[in-house]
Every structure is written in C-alpha cells, then in structure tokens.
Enzyme design. Sequence first.
Site, short mmCIF file in Angstrom:
data_model
loop_
_atom_site.label_atom_id
_atom_site.label_comp_id
_atom_site.label_asym_id
_atom_site.label_seq_id
_atom_site.Cartn_x
_atom_site.Cartn_y
_atom_site.Cartn_z
N LYS A 65 0.85 -1.19 0.00
CA LYS A 65 0.00 0.00 0.00
C LYS A 65 0.88 1.23 0.00
O LYS A 65 1.69 1.45 0.91
CB LYS A 65 -0.91 -0.01 1.23
CG LYS A 65 -1.76 1.25 1.34
CD LYS A 65 -2.80 1.15 2.44
CE LYS A 65 -3.56 2.46 2.55
NZ LYS A 65 -4.60 2.39 3.59
N ARG A 110 -10.78 10.00 1.48
CA ARG A 110 -10.69 10.63 2.80
C ARG A 110 -11.85 11.58 3.04
O ARG A 110 -12.27 11.78 4.17
CB ARG A 110 -9.32 11.30 2.96
CG ARG A 110 -8.24 10.22 3.02
CD ARG A 110 -6.84 10.76 3.22
NE ARG A 110 -5.87 9.67 3.07
CZ ARG A 110 -4.57 9.85 2.98
NH1 ARG A 110 -4.07 11.07 3.03
NH2 ARG A 110 -3.76 8.81 2.85
N LYS A 117 -2.27 -1.63 -3.82
CA LYS A 117 -3.08 -0.41 -3.79
C LYS A 117 -2.23 0.83 -3.84
O LYS A 117 -1.27 0.90 -3.07
CB LYS A 117 -3.89 -0.44 -2.50
CG LYS A 117 -4.70 0.78 -2.21
CD LYS A 117 -5.33 0.66 -0.86
CE LYS A 117 -6.00 1.98 -0.55
NZ LYS A 117 -6.28 2.13 0.83
#
Length: 335
Positions: A204, A214, A257
Amino acid sequence: MTRSTTSPVPLPVFQRTRRLRQNTALRAFARETNLSAGDFIYPIFVVEGEGIRKEISSMPGQFQLSLDSLAGEVDGLRDLGIPGVLLFGIPSEKDEIGSGAFAADGIVQRAVKLIRDYAPEMLIVTDVCACEYTSHGHCGIIVSGVVDNDQTLPLLARTAVSHAEAGADIVAPSDMMDGRVAIIRQALDDAGFVNTPIMSYAAKYASAYYGPFREAAESTPTFGDRRTHQMDAGNIREAMREIEIDMAEGADAIIVKPALSYLDVLRAARERVDVPVVAYNVSGEYAMIKAAAQLGWIDERRLTLETMLSMKRAGADRIISYHAREVAQWLQDKA
Ligand code: PBG
Ligand code: ZN
C-alpha cells in the site's frame, strides 16, 4: 470468410495477426483476459443515523449510507452478480485511540451483522484501520507526533476480532503497521476464529489517489501525512518485501493499492505468490474517470472496462472498485 483481393505488387512472406481480429466472434475467441461481475468487490461507506444516502462530492455515484439503506444496496449488488462488499465505517464520535473501531456495537460491526443476516451468501470483507475512528485521522496511536507501531498493534487485533465476531468473512488490515498480520492472526486464533482469512493491504503506497476516499470516510489526518508507514511510490522491491513478510505472518490474500499506477507491482506480486492477488482501484482513479466523463472528454464505459481489464491482465484475481456496479451493469447489457 471473404476472399481477399489480389495484391497489385509481389509481397514478401509475413505473418497475418489480423486474422484473429476480423470480427466480434474471432476477437472473443482470441481474447486472453475477460471481466465478469464475479471479479468485483464493492466498497461501502456506512454512517450512523437513519435514512441517510449522502453522495460523496468527489465520488459521484458513491454514497455514505446508514444501516437502513444497506438491504436495498445489497439487493442491487445481488441482482448484478457482485459477490462481495468491503465495509468502511464512519462513527459519529471519534477519540484519540479510535475506540469506535473495535466497539462490539460499532457502526461496522452492526453493518456486518445486518448484511450477514440479510444476505448469507454475500462475501463480507472489513477494512481494519483506525483512521476513520481517531480524532486526529491517523491510522493508529500517536506518540510524539507519529503513529506508534507497537501501541497500535493490539488495537488492530481487537478490531479484527470484533469484525470476525460480527460475522465478517475476511478481515483486511490497511494500516501498514509492521507485525499487524502476525498479531491479528494470533488474536483471531486465540478467539477461536482460526478459519477467518486475513487479506492484507500488503503493498500500500502513500498516494495522492486516496484524496476522495478521505472525504468519503472523513479520515483526513489533521496534521502530517501517512508517509512514515505507507510505501514510497518509487519502490517495487520494497513491495515484494512487504508481501513476503505478510505471507510469512500468515496472510491468506494480498492487496496492491492503488492499482492503475502500480500495474507493474500487481504483475510482480502475481508472479511471486500463489494466494489471491487483489487490485484496489482506489477513489482517485474512480474520480478521474468520472470527472473526465462529466466533461464529455472520454467514453466512460469503454475507458472503465479497459481500465479494469488492464488490472486483470496485469495479474489481479479480483478487483475492489467503486465502479463495480456500473461495470457489472455494462457486462449484463452486453450479454
Ligand atoms: C484506510 C484506508 C484508505 C483507503 C482504504 N483504507 C485511506 C488511506 O490510507 O488514507 C483508500 C481507499 C481509496 O482511496 O479508495 N487506511
Ligand atoms: Zn488508516
């Protein structure tokens, strides 16, 4: 097949790759990678409250949903043949240690129970992290201004166990603390959940592509960033190391990711391990396509299908995507 014309000039010997591209049937015959609704896991943001279906402005078509909207959402996914969801919770109250993340009656825990009862066949994956639950928006306990690795670990373990108790099929730690897979495995086993798989966000990256998420998850850090735990964009060997460590600690599946800018990492991961490799087609990747489509600059359907195909071709077995519902719908329309 139609007869070809005769060339006006003498031709050299060459290979005819166009033979297999002449029509839809031949192209389908020659296609190496295919998409299906079953490839997808759909992320859902669950909020406290009632009757809430609040669109996320930077992610058109994605919503914060209250528990009472989940059954309808799950019906839609079933109809489309999407087999799984990835749940994120947004609590009404946050604190220093993110205690809402592991509360037995926390928002995600209640969402898991509800979906578990309503749709027993649905694969329920939960994101294990503290950032949606902490007042400072960081992924763990802050000591001297940074996320403290070892103090955060027990909280992650408690969170994972609480998800398993609620009925999650898979827990997916996204925090990037060292040792989290090991401590989560141990905690699950001690609590009797030896059969609950861990899908770790092994590779990640610290990425600007998480911006819209977010907003959706209300998890923007109030100071600093996540670069002391998430990976540097320039590194692929380090991703292999992360994957190997998580495998050694007991990961049953891994996530790469973001996906689109990291297709090389997906490919390398696929060649390295034999567990399921999952691409997370993140919020910023979705937002870019949506924005360009709204401006009429690209063909959303074609561009999205091509993007998803690229992830599978690179090596993804499954794709976590906000586009999952539309992709499944497009695949149905085509069939
Ligand atoms: C929580 C988490 C994030 C994402 C998944 N889990 C955000 C982050 O690390 O800041 C990103 C998902 C997306 O952008 O779609 N740690
Ligand atoms: Zn986090």
